[in-house]
Write an enzyme that holds these catalytic residues in place. Structure first.
Site, short mmCIF file in Angstrom:
data_model
loop_
_atom_site.label_atom_id
_atom_site.label_comp_id
_atom_site.label_asym_id
_atom_site.label_seq_id
_atom_site.Cartn_x
_atom_site.Cartn_y
_atom_site.Cartn_z
N ASP A 93 0.85 -1.18 0.00
CA ASP A 93 0.00 0.00 0.00
C ASP A 93 0.89 1.23 0.00
O ASP A 93 2.10 1.14 0.16
CB ASP A 93 -0.96 -0.01 1.19
N ASP A 266 -7.88 -7.32 1.23
CA ASP A 266 -6.87 -7.49 2.26
C ASP A 266 -7.42 -6.97 3.56
O ASP A 266 -8.32 -6.11 3.57
CB ASP A 266 -5.59 -6.71 1.92
N CYS A 304 -13.36 -27.25 9.98
CA CYS A 304 -12.15 -26.65 9.42
C CYS A 304 -11.08 -27.71 9.19
O CYS A 304 -10.94 -28.66 9.96
CB CYS A 304 -11.63 -25.57 10.38
N CYS A 306 -7.73 -26.88 8.94
CA CYS A 306 -6.42 -26.30 9.24
C CYS A 306 -5.62 -27.18 10.20
O CYS A 306 -6.17 -28.07 10.87
CB CYS A 306 -6.57 -24.89 9.81
N CYS A 309 -7.02 -27.16 13.87
CA CYS A 309 -8.25 -27.93 14.09
C CYS A 309 -8.04 -29.43 13.93
O CYS A 309 -8.76 -30.24 14.53
CB CYS A 309 -9.35 -27.43 13.16
N HIS A 335 -5.36 -20.86 12.17
CA HIS A 335 -6.77 -21.18 11.92
C HIS A 335 -7.48 -20.07 11.16
O HIS A 335 -8.16 -20.33 10.15
CB HIS A 335 -7.49 -21.43 13.24
#
Length: 370
Positions: A93, A266, A304, A306, A309, A335
């Site tokens: 940015d 974002d 989930c 991930c 998890c 996560h």
């Protein structure tokens, strides 16, 4: 051209679309969420971990990297990609949002903004030319024009002045930009005024940037008002240009943004709330540090996939956070990022299948955003 954007498929029931963004550091499919690596790192994560969970395009912050460690040091290191060992695309940015957020620590002038560092109080100056110079030294694939982000709420008079200054500064940024391998995006402003959004888009389209950010939203206004502004603004951006909604990262806003034709997002939200012990689940946010989960041996989100998890319980993650163990916030960050990245994977899949709106409605019927 520094980037090539292709619209691959339009959803027949909404403005959602599937696209491909080709950059000097690889291709990414859109719609896409960009994890934020403010200071050349996605907090608590290694680049390999971000990549393994599906992260493909990350964002770094010009203001923070200018202050620490300094853009010239990053240039000497070979640019951000080498400095942080990330071989995928990077977007930086302009630093405008951070500078304008400093309030009494900054003073806006026609040529730029004079501000004091939030770190040590030292005085600095950002002009459009300076913002481009710093971003060229950082070496990201996509850089952003220096703009004035009007606060919410603000008067129409203020929004007009910010819009006009943003347009003037966009022209100066384009004139100053010299690295052909970098794509410079313009940023549409106009506050929450439909006609000002239309004016801003028209003026910036005349400058013919390769992509466009939609700025000045998700700054405190009600979500429904943000969606209304997107309804007006997104169709003004040419279909062959990528559309980037800046600073948006909650699951409900991502889905609503995609439905309105946004390609890129974002936000620090997923990583920030993770460090406070809060995680996303398919039924809304869960504050895992709360006492209610002290003996809860289920995953953060049973649906989930991930690493967290698959391997740990709410009780264990809560214990780590309460004990101030760093692993606790690493696990919540893993996560939350995977949750959002997987959400966008499902978005792209359902656009391909023609079932995006059904997926969106089913997800939002369960997800409590409060």
């Amino acid at each position: 051209m520094a980037i090539i954007f292709k619209e691959l498929l339009k959803d027949s029931k909404s403005r959602a679309r599937l696209g491909e963004l080709e950059t000097p550091h690889g291709k990414v499919e859109t719609p896409i969420f960009m994890p934020v690596g403010t200071q050349a790192t996605v907090k608590t994560m290694t680049p390999e971990e971000v990549k393994e969970m599906g992260g493909r395009l990350i964002l770094s912050n010009t203001y923070h990297l200018y202050l620490r460690p300094g853009h010239q040091l990053v240039r000497k290191a070979g640019g951000l990609h080498r400095f942080m060992n990330w071989d995928g695309p990077i977007l930086t940015d302009s630093g405008g949002f951070q500078v304008f957020s400093l309030g009494p620590l900054r003073k806006i002038e026609e040529d730029g903004v004079r501000f004091r560092s939030h770190i040590d109080g030292s005085e600095h100056y950002f002009s459009p030319e300076r913002a481009v110079e710093i971003q060229e030294a950082l070496g990201a694939d996509i850089i952003m024009a220096f703009d004035e982000c009007a606060p919410y709420p603000c008067t129409r008079e203020y929004a007009v002045k910010a819009l006009e200054r943003t347009t003037r500064w966009a022209g100066r940024c384009k004139k100053a930009h010299g690295r052909e391998e970098q794509a410079l995006f313009g940023i549409i402003q106009g506050g929450t005024f439909r006609d000002l959004r239309e004016i801003s888009a028209s003026q910036l389209l005349e400058l013919d940037f390769p992509g466009y950010g939609i700025g000045g939203l998700s700054v405190g206004e009600p979500k429904e008002l943000m969606y209304e502004m997107l309804d007006y603004t997104v169709p003004l951006i040419l279909e062959e240009k990528p559309r980037y909604l800046m600073g948006v990262g909650s699951p409900d806003c991502l889905l609503e943004g995609v439905a309105r034709g946004v390609d890129m997002f974002d936000c620090v939200l997923p990583t920030r709330i993770a460090r406070n012990g809060t995680v996303f689940t398919h039924t809304g946010k869960l504050v895992v540090r709360n006492a209610a989960y002290a003996e809860d041996f289920t995953p953060l989100d049973p649906e989930c996939d991930c690493y967290t998890c698959r391997n740990f319980s709410r009780a264990y993650v809560r214990h780590l956070i309460k004990a101030n163990e760093v692993l606790g916030i690493r696990l919540t960050t893993i996560h939350n990022l995977r949750f959002i990245i997987r959400l966008m994977e499902n978005v792209r899949r359902t656009i391909k299948e023609g079932t995006f709106l059904e997926y969106k409605e089913k997800f939002l019927s369960r997800f409590n955003s409060d």
